[in-house]
Design an enzyme around this catalytic site. Structure first.
Site, PDB file in Angstrom:
ATOM      1  N   CYS A  48       0.121   2.699  -0.605  1.00  0.00           N
ATOM      2  CA  CYS A  48       1.141   1.931   0.106  1.00  0.00           C
ATOM      3  C   CYS A  48       1.141   0.465  -0.295  1.00  0.00           C
ATOM      4  CB  CYS A  48       0.969   2.094   1.610  1.00  0.00           C
ATOM      5  SG  CYS A  48      -0.725   2.092   2.170  1.00  0.00           S
ATOM      6  N   CYS A  87      -4.165   1.757   5.114  1.00  0.00           N
ATOM      7  CA  CYS A  87      -2.738   1.965   4.933  1.00  0.00           C
ATOM      8  C   CYS A  87      -2.034   0.875   5.750  1.00  0.00           C
ATOM      9  CB  CYS A  87      -2.353   3.352   5.426  1.00  0.00           C
ATOM     10  SG  CYS A  87      -0.827   3.946   4.734  1.00  0.00           S
ATOM     11  N   CYS A 125      -7.119  -4.620  -0.431  1.00  0.00           N
ATOM     12  CA  CYS A 125      -8.319  -4.937   0.349  1.00  0.00           C
ATOM     13  C   CYS A 125      -8.945  -6.187  -0.245  1.00  0.00           C
ATOM     14  CB  CYS A 125      -9.335  -3.807   0.241  1.00  0.00           C
ATOM     15  SG  CYS A 125      -8.922  -2.355   1.181  1.00  0.00           S
TER      16      CYS A 125
END
Length: 137
Positions: A85, A11, A89
């Site tokens: 959010c 997050c 990655c």
């Protein structure tokens, strides 16, 4: 996945949703799963309302600290879960990537954070059933 799957929760601030998810996974799966959490722009501390919401269900996350997302953390994880959010990655072959669409507890009161906490628990229970079924150690 290895014998002991590893999960990374990501997050932005690593102060609310990802901390609650990591705590639920640790609590519910025991040592059957390796658990990490991180954020692309870590906050200074875990959201105190998230701490209180988890305390209500008997899980203490008050000693946790937000951690920065690293490529090594992604590389070492079998499953990488972003928390709705918009974080991205780094992508590595052979990893599984999920995005859980969850409301942000930042700036919310306890009454608003409880349903987020409970939704995370359900998602974590489903994840455990998939990647590490069986009794907690």
């Amino acid at each position: 996945m290895s014998d002991k799957p590893s999960v990374l929760f990501v997050c932005v601030h690593n102060a609310g949703r990802s901390q609650m998810a990591a705590a639920w996974l640790t609590h519910l799966a025991g040592d059957r799963v390796e658990v990490r959490s991180a954020g692309s722009t870590p906050g200074d501390a875990v959201n105190p309302v998230a701490v209180e919401a988890m305390r209500e269900v008997g899980i203490d996350i008050s000693a946790e600290t937000p951690k920065v997302l690293t490529i090594d953390a992604v590389r070492a994880s079998d499953v990488c879960i972003t928390m709705g959010c918009g974080d991205a990655c780094p992508v590595f072959p052979g990893k599984r990537y999920l995005d859980w669409k969850l409301d942000d507890p930042a700036g919310q009161g306890l009454d608003a954070v409880r349903p987020i906490r409970d939704e995370i628990r359900v998602l974590v229970e489903d994840l455990i059933a998939e990647i590490a079924p069986g009794p907690a150690a």
